[in-house]
Design a protein around this motif. Structure first.
Motif, PDB file in Angstrom:
ATOM      1  N   CYS A 190       0.822  -1.222   0.000  1.00 26.82           N
ATOM      2  CA  CYS A 190       0.000   0.000   0.000  1.00 26.82           C
ATOM      3  C   CYS A 190       0.855   1.271   0.000  1.00 26.82           C
ATOM      4  O   CYS A 190       1.885   1.332   0.656  1.00 26.82           O
ATOM      5  CB  CYS A 190      -0.911  -0.026   1.223  1.00 26.82           C
ATOM      6  SG  CYS A 190      -2.101   1.319   1.255  1.00 26.82           S
ATOM      7  N   TYR A 191       0.403   2.288  -0.742  1.00 24.96           N
ATOM      8  CA  TYR A 191       1.091   3.589  -0.776  1.00 24.96           C
ATOM      9  C   TYR A 191       0.874   4.370   0.527  1.00 24.96           C
ATOM     10  O   TYR A 191       1.587   5.320   0.804  1.00 24.96           O
ATOM     11  CB  TYR A 191       0.545   4.439  -1.916  1.00 24.96           C
ATOM     12  CG  TYR A 191       1.032   4.055  -3.295  1.00 24.96           C
ATOM     13  CD1 TYR A 191       2.260   3.429  -3.490  1.00 24.96           C
ATOM     14  CD2 TYR A 191       0.268   4.365  -4.425  1.00 24.96           C
ATOM     15  CE1 TYR A 191       2.702   3.100  -4.749  1.00 24.96           C
ATOM     16  CE2 TYR A 191       0.705   4.042  -5.702  1.00 24.96           C
ATOM     17  CZ  TYR A 191       1.930   3.408  -5.860  1.00 24.96           C
ATOM     18  OH  TYR A 191       2.366   3.094  -7.114  1.00 24.96           O
ATOM     19  N   CYS A 198      -4.947  -0.275   2.385  1.00 27.47           N
ATOM     20  CA  CYS A 198      -6.182   0.483   2.129  1.00 27.47           C
ATOM     21  C   CYS A 198      -7.098  -0.267   1.161  1.00 27.47           C
ATOM     22  O   CYS A 198      -8.312  -0.180   1.242  1.00 27.47           O
ATOM     23  CB  CYS A 198      -5.863   1.885   1.603  1.00 27.47           C
ATOM     24  SG  CYS A 198      -5.414   1.970  -0.153  1.00 27.47           S
ATOM     25  N   GLY A 199      -6.513  -0.979   0.234  1.00 26.35           N
ATOM     26  CA  GLY A 199      -7.316  -1.757  -0.713  1.00 26.35           C
ATOM     27  C   GLY A 199      -7.715  -0.989  -1.960  1.00 26.35           C
ATOM     28  O   GLY A 199      -8.226  -1.584  -2.912  1.00 26.35           O
ATOM     29  N   CYS A 201      -5.766   2.094  -3.288  1.00 22.37           N
ATOM     30  CA  CYS A 201      -4.742   2.841  -4.022  1.00 22.37           C
ATOM     31  C   CYS A 201      -4.277   1.990  -5.206  1.00 22.37           C
ATOM     32  O   CYS A 201      -4.593   0.800  -5.295  1.00 22.37           O
ATOM     33  CB  CYS A 201      -3.575   3.225  -3.110  1.00 22.37           C
ATOM     34  SG  CYS A 201      -2.512   1.840  -2.652  1.00 22.37           S
ATOM     35  N   CYS A 204      -2.417  -1.209  -4.159  1.00 24.45           N
ATOM     36  CA  CYS A 204      -3.309  -2.225  -3.569  1.00 24.45           C
ATOM     37  C   CYS A 204      -4.145  -2.891  -4.654  1.00 24.45           C
ATOM     38  O   CYS A 204      -4.390  -4.103  -4.610  1.00 24.45           O
ATOM     39  CB  CYS A 204      -4.232  -1.601  -2.527  1.00 24.45           C
ATOM     40  SG  CYS A 204      -3.463  -1.335  -0.912  1.00 24.45           S
TER      41      CYS A 204
HETATM   42 ZN   LIG Z   1      -3.332   0.983  -0.629  1.00 23.65          ZN
END
Ligand SMILES: [Zn+2]
Length: 224
Positions: A190-191, A198-199, A201, A204
């Motif tokens: 994840c960034y 986060c799912g 970005c 993700c």
């Molecule tokens: Zn993410």
């Protein structure tokens, strides 16, 4: 035993590349660079655990200030696009691009490799990133290796960049990583720097799709 420096972000691709080096019997020296990326602490947590899991000989944690504030990825609290559907066919340069990142980070890895007398530098460059970023393509690796021939001291043997995933897409990388027992469950893609991925970005989304297309159960917990 021969030595390999592995440039490792703590993400899927570089972890699979480092595991390949280790499984081929090399002594592996991981290097992670904190350059102001929002997720740098998450990455460091991941890379520490990965180093233990694959039996790395050492882990170099390096820092670099140059990029801080130059990209959405490296500006604290800057908005990183989330929920924007990522298409592999219609890419444009995203605000999360970090200028010439691979050239800079590979140069750091090369310096460490020359110091160690390592013969290889493993990287997780792959076909999906190469679509929009030329510094992931085989031509870049070839030219960087040509540069290294002239970049080290006269009595050093130049290390060679090895990009074992350069022709592979994310689902193939997930499948290969599973086969060779790379610690995919420890990786961080994840960034953002949340408690969990986060799912939504870009990174993700690539990760999720990779597991789904590979038909491999995804060990990742996503917020959305
Ligand atoms: Zn993410």
């Amino acid at each position: 035993m021969s030595k390999a420096v592995c440039l490792c972000s703590g993400g899927l691709d570089s972890t699979v590349a480092a595991t390949i080096a280790r499984r081929s019997g090399m002594d592996v020296y991981l290097i992670h660079v904190s350059y102001g990326q929002q997720a740098e602490l998450r990455e460091i947590e991941a890379v520490r655990r990965i180093a233990g899991a694959i039996g790395a000989s050492d882990l170099m944690l390096s820092t670099l200030d140059l990029f801080r504030g130059l990209s959405a990825l490296t500006t604290p609290c800057a908005r990183i696009p989330q929920g924007v559907e990522v298409s592999l066919d219609s890419y444009s340069t995203p605000p999360t691009w970090v200028y010439c990142r691979n050239t800079v980070l590979l140069s750091m890895a090369a310096a460490y490799a020359e110091y160690l007398g390592a013969e290889s530098i493993y990287v997780g460059f792959n076909a999906e990133e190469a679509m929009s970023y030329p510094d992931n393509r085989p031509e870049f690796v070839e030219r960087f290796n040509a540069l290294l021939e002239r970049a080290v001291a006269s009595f050093s043997r130049p290390p060679k960049v090895v990009a074992p995933l350069v022709d592979m897409r994310k689902n193939e990388i997930v499948r290969l990583g599973t086969e060779i027992k790379a610690p995919l469950e420890l990786t961080w893609s994840c960034y953002l720097d949340g408690e969990i991925h986060c799912g939504t970005c870009e990174s993700c989304q690539h990760r999720r799709r990779g597991f789904v297309e590979a038909g491999v159960p995804d060990p990742t917990e996503y917020l959305h």
